[in-house]
Design a protein around this motif. Sequence first.
Motif, mmCIF file in Angstrom:
data_model
loop_
_atom_site.group_PDB
_atom_site.id
_atom_site.type_symbol
_atom_site.label_atom_id
_atom_site.label_comp_id
_atom_site.label_asym_id
_atom_site.label_seq_id
_atom_site.Cartn_x
_atom_site.Cartn_y
_atom_site.Cartn_z
ATOM 1 N N VAL A 94 49.970 72.214 -3.204
ATOM 2 C CA VAL A 94 49.337 71.143 -3.979
ATOM 3 C C VAL A 94 47.821 71.320 -3.972
ATOM 4 N N ARG A 95 47.269 71.617 -2.816
ATOM 5 C CA ARG A 95 45.813 71.818 -2.742
ATOM 6 C C ARG A 95 45.393 73.035 -3.567
ATOM 7 N N LYS A 96 46.183 74.101 -3.496
ATOM 8 C CA LYS A 96 45.875 75.316 -4.259
ATOM 9 C C LYS A 96 45.891 75.013 -5.752
ATOM 10 N N ALA A 97 46.840 74.177 -6.202
ATOM 11 C CA ALA A 97 46.925 73.810 -7.615
ATOM 12 C C ALA A 97 45.683 73.054 -8.069
ATOM 13 N N ARG A 98 45.054 72.335 -7.137
ATOM 14 C CA ARG A 98 43.822 71.597 -7.445
ATOM 15 C C ARG A 98 42.577 72.455 -7.256
ATOM 16 N N GLY A 99 42.778 73.710 -6.809
ATOM 17 C CA GLY A 99 41.637 74.584 -6.564
ATOM 18 C C GLY A 99 40.941 74.277 -5.254
ATOM 19 N N ALA A 100 41.653 73.627 -4.330
ATOM 20 C CA ALA A 100 41.054 73.271 -3.040
ATOM 21 C C ALA A 100 41.697 74.091 -1.929
ATOM 22 N N GLU A 101 40.886 74.489 -0.992
ATOM 23 C CA GLU A 101 41.391 75.219 0.168
ATOM 24 C C GLU A 101 41.986 74.230 1.165
ATOM 25 N N MET A 102 42.991 74.691 1.873
ATOM 26 C CA MET A 102 43.576 73.846 2.903
ATOM 27 C C MET A 102 42.902 74.154 4.237
#
Length: 170
Positions: A94-102
Motif C-alpha cells: 500500500v505504501r509503495k502504491a502511494r510512492g512512500a517508503e516503509m
Amino acid sequence: MKLATLKNGTRDGRLVVVSRDLTRCTDASFLAPTLQAALDDWARIAPHLAALSESLEHGSVPAERFHEHDALSPLPRAYQWADGSAYVNHVELVRKARGAEMPASFWEDPLMYQGGSDAFLAPRDPIRMADEAWGIDMEGEVAVIVDDVPMGATLETAREAIRLVMLVND
C-alpha cells in the motif's frame, strides 16, 4: 451463533439471530434491541442468544428469510475502532502504491491506528467517495469485538474479553 443487524429505519437497526446456513433469521430484539445493547449486557444476554440460535436451527421459533441486502453493519456504530496491521507485506504494498517508503521499524513494531467508528457502511451499501480518483480499496480483515479490556491486560484477560469475531472490509 451468528448475529446480524437488519435495517429497520433506525440508525442502529434490529438484532436478529441467523441460521448457520445463512438462509433464515429470527428476531432477537426482545432480548436486546441492538447488538450494542447485547454487548453491553453480554453475560446475561449471550446465553439467551445461544438458546435462540439453537431453537432457530431446530425450527422451533418463528423465522423469516434472511437477505444479506437487508442487513446493516453488525455494529452500525461503535465506541472504538482500533486497527492493527499485522500483515506487513500488505502495508509495504500500500505504501509503495502511494510512492512512500516503509520504515524498517514496521517489520518489528506493530502498526496500530484508531479509526472512525461513528458510522459503518452496510455490507451491500455503495461506498461513496467525493472523488473516485482517490482510489477505492477493499481490505478483507478479521474484526474482534471485545468487552472492556483493562490497560496492561494479560493475554488471558484479553482473550476472555473477546465477544464476537467477524469479517470486515476496511
